[in-house]
Design a protein around this motif. Structure first.
Motif, short mmCIF file in Angstrom:
data_model
loop_
_atom_site.label_atom_id
_atom_site.label_comp_id
_atom_site.label_asym_id
_atom_site.label_seq_id
_atom_site.Cartn_x
_atom_site.Cartn_y
_atom_site.Cartn_z
N LEU A 206 0.82 -1.20 0.00
CA LEU A 206 0.00 0.00 0.00
C LEU A 206 0.86 1.26 0.00
O LEU A 206 1.99 1.26 0.49
N GLY A 207 0.32 2.31 -0.60
CA GLY A 207 0.95 3.62 -0.50
C GLY A 207 0.31 4.41 0.63
O GLY A 207 -0.78 4.07 1.10
N THR A 208 0.98 5.46 1.07
CA THR A 208 0.49 6.27 2.18
C THR A 208 0.29 7.71 1.72
O THR A 208 1.17 8.29 1.09
N ILE A 209 -0.89 8.24 2.01
CA ILE A 209 -1.16 9.67 1.82
C ILE A 209 -1.35 10.27 3.21
O ILE A 209 -2.28 9.89 3.93
N ARG A 210 -0.44 11.15 3.57
CA ARG A 210 -0.51 11.79 4.88
C ARG A 210 -0.97 13.23 4.69
O ARG A 210 -0.38 13.99 3.91
#
Length: 503
Positions: A206-210
């Motif tokens: 998974l990628g992370t969007i913060r």
């Protein structure tokens, strides 16, 4: 509309004036997971091509069998069978239904397979999910979808395969923990609808969007963040977050880019203020950080020319109060704003209202212009109390809409979410040129700094795309000014009073 009754079955017939078209009987039988006839369903038959291309009917019979007459042609059928809430539901899609004779279709829940899409964190709670299908034939696309609030959805393909690549199906599912949201999804394109779907990504997949939210002076409370896939039909999910603060989304890269919308908290009496970041790309194992409502506020030209001319009409669209990430607010906080246009030194007009937005009618001949736009914010200490941009350029009548060569400068220091930096420290302030002067069309801009609200200015050198500012004592506003001339001789003077403050 006339109704036809066959035993306990009722169906809708087409209007009398359509009787001239060749029609056939379509009978649909519905069976539950035990193989019994069931009336707990919702079936939709949607025309794609032929005389019935614009038809959409929902035949129903309590016995589980229903018949409807429709014109010859291509249709899509989707049927939603439901039982006890705990057992979930079954969605069966027949993307290709060629009605060229009396036809019987059996929708059988026993043919379905589970949609098993879940995050790696087993403590996460299911929020919502949705599956969408688009079927294209002969240049026409038809659409159907189903939402699920339980996660217990089963799906199946029915009937013959359609043409290769004509069926596009996607699924989105959202799960939440106390600190993060999982946004999972999958898209498939082929000749058949999905029969079941399994996706159990590991954390590394998974990628992370913060998302970071600032708290401008006078505001506080909680912000709202919406996340949704950028492509195709989809549903999104929202999270509330305190500001200043951070919230996190773990997203599936296979679903493509994502759109993020941030609703900032506002001071009492201010309108709702929205920021958007479109088509945010993600990669497995990588983190993308988006900061909203952060200083330094100033002009931005992302996705726009800024000034255009169409014939004798000059239109100005330069957001003066974009946040530190270059995101343009839907309702920027300001007290007064004005834009004035000069032609050969004489005032053409002044417009008041939205910062950096105006329109003027000018004489046709080519002439030298100066355009000045200002926004004043009395109650925004530390977050650009005054922003001014002044441009010079030459322009004449155009045959259509054409860009006018204007530029802006972005200042991007790392400062706190309250718009402050440490007193007495050195702060590196990156300097970026946008617009006509970008991409090597100017020498390095000249940058000056003021510690007295813009009364006096000190030049600071631009080195490696940034300037270094020695911050003054605590409680002081630091102002920034940029000046440049592009290779065609057009100029910019841009001033940000109280770009940030020290503490």
């Amino acid at each position: 509309m006339a109704a036809l009754t066959v035993g306990a079955t009722s169906a809708v017939l087409p209007p009398a004036h359509a009787a001239e078209a060749e029609t056939y009987a379509l009978t649909v039988r519905h069976l539950d997971r035990a193989g019994r006839s069931t009336g707990a369903y919702e079936t939709t038959v949607t025309g794609i091509s032929g005389p019935g291309a614009d038809r959409k009917v929902k035949p129903h019979g309590d016995s589980g069998t229903t018949t409807v007459r429709l014109p010859k042609g291509r249709y899509m059928l989707d049927s939603y069978l439901f039982g006890k809430v705990a057992d979930g539901a079954d969605w069966i899609v027949q993307p290709r239904l060629d009605l060229d004779r009396n036809t019987t279709v059996t929708v059988d829940a026993r043919t379905t397979a589970r949609v098993d899409v879940r995050p790696p964190d087993r403590s996460a709670d299911f929020l919502q999910g949705a599956m969408f299908v688009e079927v294209t034939h002969g240049g026409t696309t038809r659409f159907a979808n189903r939402l699920t609030g339980t996660g217990n959805l089963r799906v199946a393909h029915l009937g013959p395969a359609a043409e290769p690549g004509s069926v596009r199906q996607s699924y989105n599912a959202y799960w939440t923990t106390g600190t993060a949201t999982y946004a999972l999804g999958h898209t498939a394109t082929g000749a058949r609808a999905l029969t079941g779907l399994t996706r159990r990504p590991a954390a590394k997949d998974l990628g992370t969007i913060r998302v970071r939210g600032a708290a401008r002076p006078g505001t506080g409370g909680r912000a709202s963040v919406d996340l949704q896939p950028s492509t195709g039909p989809a549903i999104g999910a929202a999270r509330r977050m305190p500001v200043p603060g951070t919230t996190t989304f773990f997203v599936a890269p296979e679903r493509g880019p994502w759109d993020v919308t941030y609703w900032a908290p506002t001071a009492p009496g201010e309108p709702a203020n929205r920021y958007s970041a479109a088509r945010v790309a993600v990669r497995a194992g990588a983190t993308t950080t988006l900061a909203f409502d952060h200083a330094v506020f100033g002009p931005a030209l992302t996705g726009r020319h800024g000034v255009t001319r169409n014939g004798d009409r000059l239109a100005v669209d330069v957001p003066l109060l974009a946040d530190g990430g270059g995101h343009v607010p839907s309702a920027p906080a300001y007290d007064t704003a004005s834009t004035t246009l000069y032609r050969e030194g004489k005032v053409v007009g002044t417009r008041s209202g939205a910062p950096g937005r105006a329109a003027f009618t000018v004489p046709p001949g080519r002439a030298a212009y100066r355009l000045t736009s200002t926004a004043q914010r009395k109650g925004a200490a530390g977050t650009a109390t005054r922003v001014t941009a002044s441009w010079t350029f030459t322009s004449g009548r155009t045959a259509g809409t054409a860009p006018v060569p204007v530029s802006v400068v972005r200042f991007s220091p790392r400062i706190g979410p309250d718009g402050t930096a440490a007193a007495g420290s050195e702060l590196r302030v990156p300097v970026t040129v946008m617009g006509a002067a970008a991409g090597g069309h100017t020498r390095s801009p000249k940058v000056s700094v003021s510690m007295d609200g813009g009364t006096s200015w000190t030049r600071v050198p631009v080195e490696d795309g940034a300037v270094t500012v020695r911050n003054p004592r605590a409680g002081t506003g630091v102002s920034l000014r940029a000046e440049l001339t592009d290779t065609a001789g057009n100029t910019l003077t841009q001033t940000l009073v109280d770009a940030y403050r020290t503490k």
